[in-house]
Design a protein around this motif. Sequence first.
Motif, PDB file in Angstrom:
ATOM      1  N   LYS A  34      -9.538   4.881  -5.110  1.00  0.00           N
ATOM      2  CA  LYS A  34     -10.287   4.363  -3.967  1.00  0.00           C
ATOM      3  C   LYS A  34      -9.361   4.471  -2.753  1.00  0.00           C
ATOM      4  N   LYS A  83      -3.986   4.275   1.261  1.00  0.00           N
ATOM      5  CA  LYS A  83      -4.526   4.487   2.600  1.00  0.00           C
ATOM      6  C   LYS A  83      -4.273   5.924   3.032  1.00  0.00           C
ATOM      7  N   LYS A 117      -2.608  -0.602  -2.741  1.00  0.00           N
ATOM      8  CA  LYS A 117      -3.797   0.042  -2.170  1.00  0.00           C
ATOM      9  C   LYS A 117      -3.402   1.443  -1.700  1.00  0.00           C
ATOM     10  N   GLU A 167      -8.608   3.669   1.250  1.00  0.00           N
ATOM     11  CA  GLU A 167      -8.961   2.938   2.474  1.00  0.00           C
ATOM     12  C   GLU A 167      -8.673   3.839   3.661  1.00  0.00           C
ATOM     13  N   SER A 208       0.823  -1.212   0.000  1.00  0.00           N
ATOM     14  CA  SER A 208       0.000   0.000   0.000  1.00  0.00           C
ATOM     15  C   SER A 208       0.855   1.259   0.000  1.00  0.00           C
TER      16      SER A 208
END
Length: 374
Positions: A168, A115, A113, A170, A89
């Motif tokens: 997107k 964050k 990902k 998180e 991430s």
Amino acid sequence: MLKEIAKVIKEGDASGNGMLLRMKLPSGIEIFGLPTENAYGGDWDLGPTWNYLVMLEKPFLVDTGRLGMGRTLMEMMKAVGMEGKDLDSVLISHGHEDHDGALAEMVERTGAKVKAHPVYDRLIRYYPENAPPDFRKGFPALCWRCFMPESFISENCLEYHRTRSRLKIEAVHEGKGELTGAVDVYHVPGHSPDALAMIIGGEAILVGDTVLPGISPWPTQEAFFHPLKEILSPDYRHPEEIFGLRAYIRSLKRLKEIGRKFGKLLVLPAHRLFYENQWNEVVLEKRVDELVEHHIQRCTAVLKIVRQKRKTARGIAQEHFDERQLKGYGILMAENEIVSHCELLEACGDIRTAGDHHYLATGTTNFESYIRSL
Ligand SMILES: [Zn+2]
Ligand SMILES: [Zn+2]
């Protein structure tokens, strides 16, 4: 501590550009420092952005440098033995372009990902029905109170905002284990409403731009909150919770407490870890005290100016800063800085505003004890 555990893998220039740094914490956790070049120079030079690659079981990168730095970062990661596909991430310390400019590129290249603090997730989106009724309709919420002129943001920021708004995110909240068991996350708003600090393995702290050596991070304005009220989480009801100098000073003091609790922490700032051919080892408690003192001094100076004559923020900025600092966009940054201080002085009753954007002194001097009690 920095000298004992850090090893320069690749030399860079006098500001740290091009350098590669490997740090091995006493527990064995490795962190790589990957500084990427910044656009601004001259009197507002920050030095490169220090992005950090944290080698836990699921490796993550904190920050990505500015727009266009994706390729450089990939090369840097490769040089320290890290393949893009192994990156779990990317964590964003706060939503400023010198920290998340290359975020979309990095996601595209690695599939990692993203964050960040939940406030970041809200501010990077578009809300045309809530936006001010001018060119800012075409910009995400984050930009509604940007103090740079339209020409600058249209030229520099459009594409960056567009690609970023499709990501997107998180949510990372404050707490232990938000990322992995070895990381404690703290929400430290003020320089930016979404700013995070994180402690790795109880041994190192990544402070983003909240604490910097050699320079004083600029605070946001509490006024930024009002147009965003509808789009922020209802958890935030008052501007000073996440915006302005009061939020910033509270965050600094929290970091000082954290420093005390953990004892010896290796402090990794997002700028100037190395600058002018020197290492800047930050002692958290000492640096926080210096920064708080700096803001007390600035409030003293602002109040002195306003006592002589009622003035606008721009008028105060022109009197307080030297000409060199006011050149070009400097005046806009200086004005922002003055507004932040005036908001604090107003909150403790030392100044008040007149209807015509002027500030007047009330005759009291409450600010110092107020700042110390925050
Ligand atoms: Zn910043
Ligand atoms: Zn920065």
